[in-house]
Motif scaffolding. Structure first.
Motif, PDB file in Angstrom:
ATOM      1  N   UNK A   1      -7.062   9.868 -10.684  1.00 47.80           N
ATOM      2  CA  UNK A   1      -8.089   9.719  -9.636  1.00 47.80           C
ATOM      3  C   UNK A   1      -7.685  10.490  -8.394  1.00 47.80           C
ATOM      4  N   UNK A   2      -6.395  10.378  -7.996  1.00 45.60           N
ATOM      5  CA  UNK A   2      -5.920  11.065  -6.798  1.00 45.60           C
ATOM      6  C   UNK A   2      -5.939  12.572  -6.939  1.00 45.60           C
ATOM      7  N   UNK A   3      -5.503  13.066  -8.104  1.00 45.82           N
ATOM      8  CA  UNK A   3      -5.475  14.518  -8.327  1.00 45.82           C
ATOM      9  C   UNK A   3      -6.878  15.096  -8.298  1.00 45.82           C
ATOM     10  N   UNK A   4      -7.798  14.424  -8.982  1.00 44.96           N
ATOM     11  CA  UNK A   4      -9.198  14.876  -8.970  1.00 44.96           C
ATOM     12  C   UNK A   4      -9.756  14.831  -7.553  1.00 44.96           C
TER      13      UNK A   4
ATOM     14  N   UNK B   1       0.851  -1.190   0.000  1.00 46.67           N
ATOM     15  CA  UNK B   1       0.000   0.000   0.000  1.00 46.67           C
ATOM     16  C   UNK B   1       0.885   1.239   0.000  1.00 46.67           C
ATOM     17  N   UNK B   2       0.481   2.245  -0.752  1.00 44.26           N
ATOM     18  CA  UNK B   2       1.278   3.464  -0.851  1.00 44.26           C
ATOM     19  C   UNK B   2       0.361   4.633  -1.173  1.00 44.26           C
ATOM     20  N   UNK B   3       0.972   5.819  -1.219  1.00 41.37           N
ATOM     21  CA  UNK B   3       0.234   7.034  -1.549  1.00 41.37           C
ATOM     22  C   UNK B   3       0.404   7.401  -3.024  1.00 41.37           C
ATOM     23  N   UNK B   4       0.849   6.446  -3.829  1.00 40.04           N
ATOM     24  CA  UNK B   4       1.052   6.722  -5.247  1.00 40.04           C
ATOM     25  C   UNK B   4      -0.255   7.106  -5.939  1.00 40.04           C
ATOM     26  N   UNK B   5      -1.377   6.697  -5.355  1.00 35.86           N
ATOM     27  CA  UNK B   5      -2.669   7.047  -5.945  1.00 35.86           C
ATOM     28  C   UNK B   5      -2.856   8.568  -5.986  1.00 35.86           C
ATOM     29  N   UNK B   6      -2.142   9.298  -5.120  1.00 26.52           N
ATOM     30  CA  UNK B   6      -2.264  10.758  -5.083  1.00 26.52           C
ATOM     31  C   UNK B   6      -1.811  11.383  -6.399  1.00 26.52           C
TER      32      UNK B   6
END
Length: 815
Positions: A393-396, A384-389
């Motif tokens: 999807x993360x930016x939106x 698990x990481x914060x790469x989704x940011x």
């Protein structure tokens, strides 16, 4: 206009540095929690979402109901798998499989050997038609169509065939379990997306007889269910579900167990959508998920509420402080409106200030998020990481969060400030009374309600966890360990040799042969029948296998009767719960009675004391311990021993056990486990809950205290001259501090009164999941309230002491 508003907003924020810092920190904590929790939730909800027609893929599970008890199993009976393959109306494609592991895999051409290869299944071509795999070599339509065929994942293939191109691996031969030669017919890429289908080796279903699993093709027994026999299928459309479920009910009724003891037992075949499988639910963890992280919808909802409340606390801070500043900015608003600014323009100006603050808070939260995520490393999966940011999807999501928080935080202050009448303000007729006071008090109470609920919940949940971890389970768990002999090695001679070598180690005591330990997540049950007053009593009973020293190793006393004569005689020692379940008010009277197992009459020769076989979430089940006399295969697969009280010698003892193991099983890895670790693992979820609550409590207190500090600063600055007058008239520091503190302490007291029933209800609901509960002691609530009062006093006192110490000459010189 936009840049003008931006410039003015920035000047205003710089001018009011303290309030700006408090607002940014408060919002950043809330946003940071939202980002971290959002990443965790996103992680769990994106498993197996990449499969084509994922919304039409289901799994069949089994649910048993017997005498008021419900038992679930993620697997199905083998004949049901065959029935689905033959065809069920509404089913487009059925893909059954059996989980399997291999003791040895050999690439003889390169002289390579691999031991204990797991994450493997027996399947057919339908599996690859149902789930989306990227084929690197081979034909998915026929790769598993015949016996002695295997498909490998890319990483597995590269380990089996190093330095060989993927395409050249097709047609190569692997030898399984010393004698089964299998041809490689396909290579698939490892999933790049998250999936619970972590299989790395796919053996053709027709190969089952080669591994002694003839029943996969021939079994007609509907009453045996294994969690390793999985049945996935794809429906034609949503309208087909009702018909499929109806057909499953018909099959369950047609093949009901006709044994007398199963008269009151019912079975249901339950459909589980692919999207729900990651969360396990009542069917337990996904069978091939070896991560310490266990996904739970309930936990994710709790995380969502924590993030929401921390965000609301940050927003409440902002509204509180900005509405409190209304009086200091009243003349600014009056001049603006006199010079022609409309109400909408003033609102836009203050919303711009809020947007700047929120954006700064978001940037700070992105910096803090990795730090917060690391605090939960022990309870989260490694990948698990914060790469989704940094994904679309993360930016939106972050932009949406900034806009939402800006509107939520800034709309009310902007509305209040823009509503000032310029004539009244510039004439000095603006009321300095109760305008906005009620809202500020309400928001302050809300903040402290949330903080105190977290405090009380943390104390009570921690108290319950301490209780279950330290409660006597009725068995010895300290310094007890066991090793499991290789399941694939049937040599009784080797097993006896290892047992004797461990038994002869001087530091160990009470060395015993047996099955699983008395308390574990692995257990076996059967139905024992007792005849009483002309009626049959069928009791589901947990079976424990052990030699005649097993009970002594775990310090389980025999209360009545005797121990079994030897390890192979057909005798039972039962627990008190079993005796009561079959009708004995005095459990000791069960000794000497006979129970029936299938067609065998077996005597009960002893009564052992009750102990907890699982976590303290469940009660004590009827249990019987017996020897190793089944004949089909040995149930004695573990050697249990007491390491003794001298912990300094444990390392030496374990080294000697490993040395003995290497002498008997040089090609196998030792599997040594401690009972204390097993008990600790019973409460993984509860430990993560306590960790979450600790952080939520700390952050809630921090946000609330920052808001309180801002209000105290604002209030004391408004009352500087009043304090000067009171000091001139003889008031001392203690009286002045009491005067300034009592208003805020009153709010804390109101928050405490509100928080107590809320916290009690929440913890009461949570604690119902335990069969053994600690008391919800009144002192915990008082301690939580006093703790919040002390923290508040420290925040308030630090500022009020400074204000009360101001020389009256300084504060009154302009009067």
């Amino acid at each position: 206009m936009f840049f003008n508003n931006l410039k003015i907003a920035w000047r205003s924020l710089v001018k009011n540095k303290l309030f700006s810092v408090i607002n940014v920190l408060g919002l950043s904590i809330g946003i940071c929690a939202g980002i971290v929790i959002g990443a965790i939730v996103y992680y769990d909800f994106t498993f197996d979402t990449f499969h084509k027609d994922k919304d039409r893929i289901y799994r069949v599970t089994t649910e048993f109901n017997s005498s008021g008890h419900t038992f679930t199993n993620r697997g199905v009976a083998l004949p049901l798998m065959q029935t689905f393959q033959e065809g069920i109306p509404g089913v487009e494609l059925a893909a059954p499989f059996r989980s399997i592991s291999f003791s040895k895999v050999e690439n003889k051409a390169q002289d390579l050997r691999f031991k204990n290869e797991g994450n493997s299944i027996l399947a057919n071509d339908a599996y690859f038609q149902l789930f989306n795999y990227n084929w690197l070599a081979g034909d998915k339509e026929s790769a598993l169509s015949e016996a002695a065929q295997v498909v490998l994942s890319q990483k597995k293939a590269e380990s089996y065939f190093p330095h060989i191109k993927i395409g050249d691996m097709i047609g190569k031969t692997l030898v399984y379990n010393d004698s089964v030669a299998v041809k490689v017919t396909g290579i698939v890429a490892d999933f790049k997306q998250k999936s619970d289908l972590r299989f790395t080796e796919f053996m053709s279903m027709d190969s089952a007889p080669m591994f002694g699993l003839d029943e996969l093709k021939t079994s007609d027994t509907w009453n045996n269910t294994s969690s390793g026999d999985q049945l996935f299928f794809k429906i034609k459309d949503k309208a087909s579900l009702a018909g499929i479920q109806s057909r499953l009910e018909e099959l369950a009724n047609e093949h009901k167990n006709q044994e007398p003891w199963a008269e009151n037992e019912t079975r249901l075949f339950v459909l589980q959508p692919l999207s729900n499988i990651h969360f396990g639910g009542k069917y337990g963890e996904y069978p091939f998920n070896n991560s310490r992280h266990v996904a739970s919808i309930k936990v994710l909802k709790s995380l969502g509420f924590v993030a929401l409340f921390l965000l609301l606390l940050g927003c409440a801070n902002f509204i509180n402080l900005n509405s409190a500043q209304a009086l200091t900015r009243a003349k600014e608003i009056g001049i603006r409106k006199t010079l022609g600014s409309s109400k909408k323009q003033v609102i836009r100006q203050f919303l711009m200030e809020t947007l700047i603050l929120t954006s700064l808070a978001a940037l700070l939260s992105i910096v803090l998020a990795p730090v917060l995520l690391r605090q939960f490393a022990d309870f989260l999966p490694d990948d698990i990481s914060l790469s989704v940011l940094y994904s679309p999807v993360g930016i939106v999501g972050i932009i949406s969060l900034i806009v939402m928080v800006s509107l939520l935080s800034g709309f009310y202050p902007a509305f209040v400030l823009s509503g000032f009448r310029p004539v009244s303000v510039l004439k000095g007729q603006f009321s300095k009374g109760d305008k906005g006071v009620r809202l500020r008090k309400t928001l302050t109470v809300f903040q402290f309600v949330v903080a105190q609920v977290f405090i009380i919940a943390t104390l009570l949940v921690g108290k319950q966890l301490h209780y279950v971890l330290n409660k006597d389970m009725g068995i010895k768990t300290d310094a007890i360990a066991y090793v499991s002999v290789p399941w694939n090695d049937k040599s009784e001679v080797k097993k006896e040799r290892l047992f004797n070598e461990i038994k002869n180690l001087g530091q160990l005591s009470n060395v015993s042969f047996g099955g699983e330990p008395p308390a574990s997540n692995s257990y076996s049950t059967t139905i024992l029948t007792y005849f009483r007053n002309g009626t049959e009593i069928h009791e589901q009973t947990q079976l424990l296998w052990g030699d005649v020293t097993y009970l002594d190793t775990y310090k389980i006393p025999i209360l009545s009767g005797r121990e079994r004569l030897n390890d192979s005689i057909k005798e039972y020692v039962v627990n008190e719960a079993f005796a009561r379940a079959i009708g004995f008010e005095k459990p000791e009277e069960v000794v000497g009675e006979f129970v029936k197992l299938d067609t065998m009459n077996i005597q009960i020769v002893g009564l052992m004391r009750d102990f907890n076989q699982h976590s303290l979430k469940s009660g004590i089940d009827p249990m019987a311990i017996t020897g190793d006399w089944s004949g089909r295969y040995s149930n004695f697969q573990n050697i249990h021993f007491d390491l003794g009280n001298n912990s300094e010698q444990w390392t030496e003892s374990i080294d000697q056990i490993k040395k003995a193991w290497e002498g008997v099983y040089p090609d196998e890895e030792i599997n040594l486990r401690f009972m204390s670790e097993i008990v600790q693992n019973f409460y993984r979820t509860e430990k993560s809950t306590v960790q979450l609550l600790k952080w939520a409590t700390g952050l809630a207190i921090l946000i609330s205290c920052m808001g309180l500090l801002g209000l105290v600063v604002y209030t004391t600055e408004r009352r500087v001259k009043e304090i000067g007058v009171r000091k001139v008239l003889g008031a001392n520091l203690a009286q002045l501090n009491l005067l300034l503190c009592k208003e805020f302490l009153f709010l804390v007291a109101i928050a405490f009164i509100i928080s107590v029933p809320i916290a009690w209800y929440m913890v009461q609901e949570w604690i119902q999941g335990f069969a053994y509960k600690t008391s919800l002691s009144w002192w915990v609530f008082i301690a939580g309230g006093l703790g919040m009062v002390l923290v508040s006093l420290a925040v308030i006192g630090a500022r009020t002491y400074r204000t009360a110490n101001i020389n009256p000459v300084e504060s009154l010189r302009n009067e």
